[in-house]
Structures are given as C-alpha cells and as structure tokens.
Design a protein around this motif. Structure first.
Motif, PDB file in Angstrom:
ATOM      1  N   ALA A  65       0.826  -1.212   0.000  1.00 59.40           N
ATOM      2  CA  ALA A  65       0.000   0.000   0.000  1.00 59.40           C
ATOM      3  C   ALA A  65       0.861   1.263   0.000  1.00 59.40           C
ATOM      4  O   ALA A  65       0.533   2.246  -0.680  1.00 59.40           O
ATOM      5  CB  ALA A  65      -0.941   0.001   1.199  1.00 59.40           C
ATOM      6  N   ASP A  66       1.966   1.232   0.751  1.00 66.13           N
ATOM      7  CA  ASP A  66       2.878   2.381   0.780  1.00 66.13           C
ATOM      8  C   ASP A  66       3.419   2.672  -0.621  1.00 66.13           C
ATOM      9  O   ASP A  66       3.413   3.813  -1.090  1.00 66.13           O
ATOM     10  CB  ASP A  66       4.057   2.127   1.722  1.00 66.13           C
ATOM     11  N   ILE A  67       3.893   1.623  -1.289  1.00 67.18           N
ATOM     12  CA  ILE A  67       4.479   1.791  -2.621  1.00 67.18           C
ATOM     13  C   ILE A  67       3.410   2.215  -3.623  1.00 67.18           C
ATOM     14  O   ILE A  67       3.644   3.099  -4.447  1.00 67.18           O
ATOM     15  CB  ILE A  67       5.191   0.508  -3.078  1.00 67.18           C
ATOM     16  N   GLU A  68       2.250   1.601  -3.563  1.00 70.11           N
ATOM     17  CA  GLU A  68       1.179   1.964  -4.488  1.00 70.11           C
ATOM     18  C   GLU A  68       0.830   3.447  -4.386  1.00 70.11           C
ATOM     19  O   GLU A  68       0.626   4.111  -5.404  1.00 70.11           O
ATOM     20  CB  GLU A  68      -0.064   1.107  -4.241  1.00 70.11           C
ATOM     21  N   ALA A  69       0.786   3.966  -3.185  1.00 69.96           N
ATOM     22  CA  ALA A  69       0.451   5.385  -3.003  1.00 69.96           C
ATOM     23  C   ALA A  69       1.531   6.293  -3.588  1.00 69.96           C
ATOM     24  O   ALA A  69       1.219   7.297  -4.241  1.00 69.96           O
ATOM     25  CB  ALA A  69       0.245   5.687  -1.516  1.00 69.96           C
ATOM     26  N   VAL A 114      15.029   8.716  -0.457  1.00 70.34           N
ATOM     27  CA  VAL A 114      14.641   8.714   0.961  1.00 70.34           C
ATOM     28  C   VAL A 114      13.263   8.077   1.129  1.00 70.34           C
ATOM     29  O   VAL A 114      12.991   7.427   2.137  1.00 70.34           O
ATOM     30  CB  VAL A 114      14.678  10.156   1.525  1.00 70.34           C
ATOM     31  N   LEU A 115      12.390   8.226   0.131  1.00 71.78           N
ATOM     32  CA  LEU A 115      11.070   7.606   0.200  1.00 71.78           C
ATOM     33  C   LEU A 115      11.182   6.080   0.254  1.00 71.78           C
ATOM     34  O   LEU A 115      10.437   5.422   0.986  1.00 71.78           O
ATOM     35  CB  LEU A 115      10.213   8.013  -1.002  1.00 71.78           C
ATOM     36  N   VAL A 116      12.111   5.528  -0.509  1.00 69.19           N
ATOM     37  CA  VAL A 116      12.330   4.079  -0.490  1.00 69.19           C
ATOM     38  C   VAL A 116      12.876   3.665   0.877  1.00 69.19           C
ATOM     39  O   VAL A 116      12.436   2.664   1.458  1.00 69.19           O
ATOM     40  CB  VAL A 116      13.276   3.636  -1.623  1.00 69.19           C
ATOM     41  N   ARG A 170      -1.124  -1.704  -9.045  1.00 70.28           N
ATOM     42  CA  ARG A 170      -1.218  -2.892  -8.188  1.00 70.28           C
ATOM     43  C   ARG A 170      -0.403  -4.054  -8.781  1.00 70.28           C
ATOM     44  O   ARG A 170       0.354  -4.714  -8.084  1.00 70.28           O
ATOM     45  CB  ARG A 170      -2.685  -3.282  -8.006  1.00 70.28           C
ATOM     46  N   ARG A 171      -0.541  -4.261 -10.074  1.00 65.26           N
ATOM     47  CA  ARG A 171       0.202  -5.348 -10.728  1.00 65.26           C
ATOM     48  C   ARG A 171       1.709  -5.074 -10.687  1.00 65.26           C
ATOM     49  O   ARG A 171       2.510  -5.973 -10.424  1.00 65.26           O
ATOM     50  CB  ARG A 171      -0.281  -5.528 -12.154  1.00 65.26           C
ATOM     51  N   PHE A 172       2.098  -3.852 -10.969  1.00 69.36           N
ATOM     52  CA  PHE A 172       3.515  -3.480 -10.943  1.00 69.36           C
ATOM     53  C   PHE A 172       4.091  -3.691  -9.545  1.00 69.36           C
ATOM     54  O   PHE A 172       5.165  -4.277  -9.380  1.00 69.36           O
ATOM     55  CB  PHE A 172       3.687  -2.018 -11.385  1.00 69.36           C
TER      56      PHE A 172
END
Length: 185
Positions: A65-69, A114-116, A170-172
């Motif tokens: 969810a974090d990455i998707e956002a 930094v986000l990663v 979502r797929r990615f």
C-alpha cells in the motif's frame, strides 16, 4: 518563480526558455533570478525538484500500500505537461553536461530515494521485512528499487505514452515485491 519556470518550459520548451521570460512571467527582475540560480539548468532542476518534494511515503499499513500510493502520486506528477517537458529536457541536457547530471542526482534523485528508505523502515517496523544485516547491501537494494520504480513509471508515461491506472500500479507493485529479499509474506 519556480511555477513560472515550469509554465514557460511547458509552453516554450528547453530551447525557447530564457531567464528573461521566466522573470517576466514571475514579475521579478532578471537579476533576482540570477542571484539565486546562476543558469537556466539550475533553475529548471529546482523547479522540478520542488514538484517532487511533494511526494511522501506515509505508513498505509503495508509495504504494498505504501508503494502503491507513492507510485500513484509520482505518476500523477508525471502527467503534468510542465513536468514532462522539464524532465525530458533535463534528461537530454544532462546526457551532455556532467555537472547538470550531478545536480539532478543531488536535487531530484537523492531526496526521492529517501522515500524508499522510509518505506523499507516502515515495513521493518511493522515486521513485514527482516532488519537489514548488511547496510551496504541495503543501500544498493534501495538504489535498485528506486531506479526500478522511477524508470518503469517514467518509461510507461513519457516514452510509451501508456496510462498508469490503479490496476497497473497494483500489478507493478506485486511484481516488484515478489522477489524482494527479506519480505515476510
């Protein structure tokens, strides 16, 4: 001034953009621009960096969810004409100018990595990922993950011209996280 820069760049392109045009659009003297930005490339880098400074990684309860956002917001920024024009121009100019490439890395790329790091730390705090045992390997993984996300989204939007939909995100993200080392499923 940064808004005026992005607006002028979207309208005029890199070759047509001048400090004088930006100053006129911003309602300031050219000397005001030159005091802060000694060159057009420095001004454009800061104008784009200020857009990407809006990206944030909030804890949404799961790494996916974090990455998707973040990907959704990144894609949204990349759909803006001024972002597209500026990035494509910076990529082209940076390929010929090592100093500009360094400035892009320092002002745009590094702050976004930094986000990663934050997403990884959130996942570790939630128990989704094992703690890092090797800081050098973790730093390398962070770079690879950032490059994969940024490169894929930029290619999809700026090169292929394909949309970034919620289903695609979502797929990615699922593909991205599949082989991720240390991810506890």
């Amino acid at each position: 001034m940064l808004d005026a820069t992005r607006e002028a760049l979207a309208e005029l392109g890199w070759g047509g953009l001048t400090m004088g045009d930006v100053a006129q659009r911003a309602g300031v003297a050219k000397t005001t621009l030159y005091r802060r930005w000694p060159s057009k490339s420095e001004l454009v880098v800061d104008a784009i960096a200020s857009l990407f400074d809006q990206l944030e990684c909030t804890d949404r309860g799961s790494l996916q969810a974090d990455i998707e956002a973040v990907v959704a917001r990144f894609a949204e920024l990349l759909t803006l004409p001024e972002t597209q024009a500026a990035l494509l121009a910076l990529f082209a100019e940076g390929s010929r100018d090592p100093q500009l490439r360094l400035r892009i890395r320092e002002r745009i790329v590094q702050p976004q990595k930094v986000l990663v790091e934050l997403g990884r730390a959130n996942a570790q705090a939630r128990g989704e990922m094992d703690p890092d045992r090797d800081p050098a390997a973790a730093a390398e993984e962070i770079g690879i993950i950032f490059d994969t996300i940024a490169g894929t989204v930029e290619h999809r939007l700026l090169v292929s011209g394909e949309p970034v939909t919620a289903d695609w995100i979502r797929r990615f993200t699922t593909l991205l996280l599949g082989p991720f080392p240390g991810l506890l499923r």
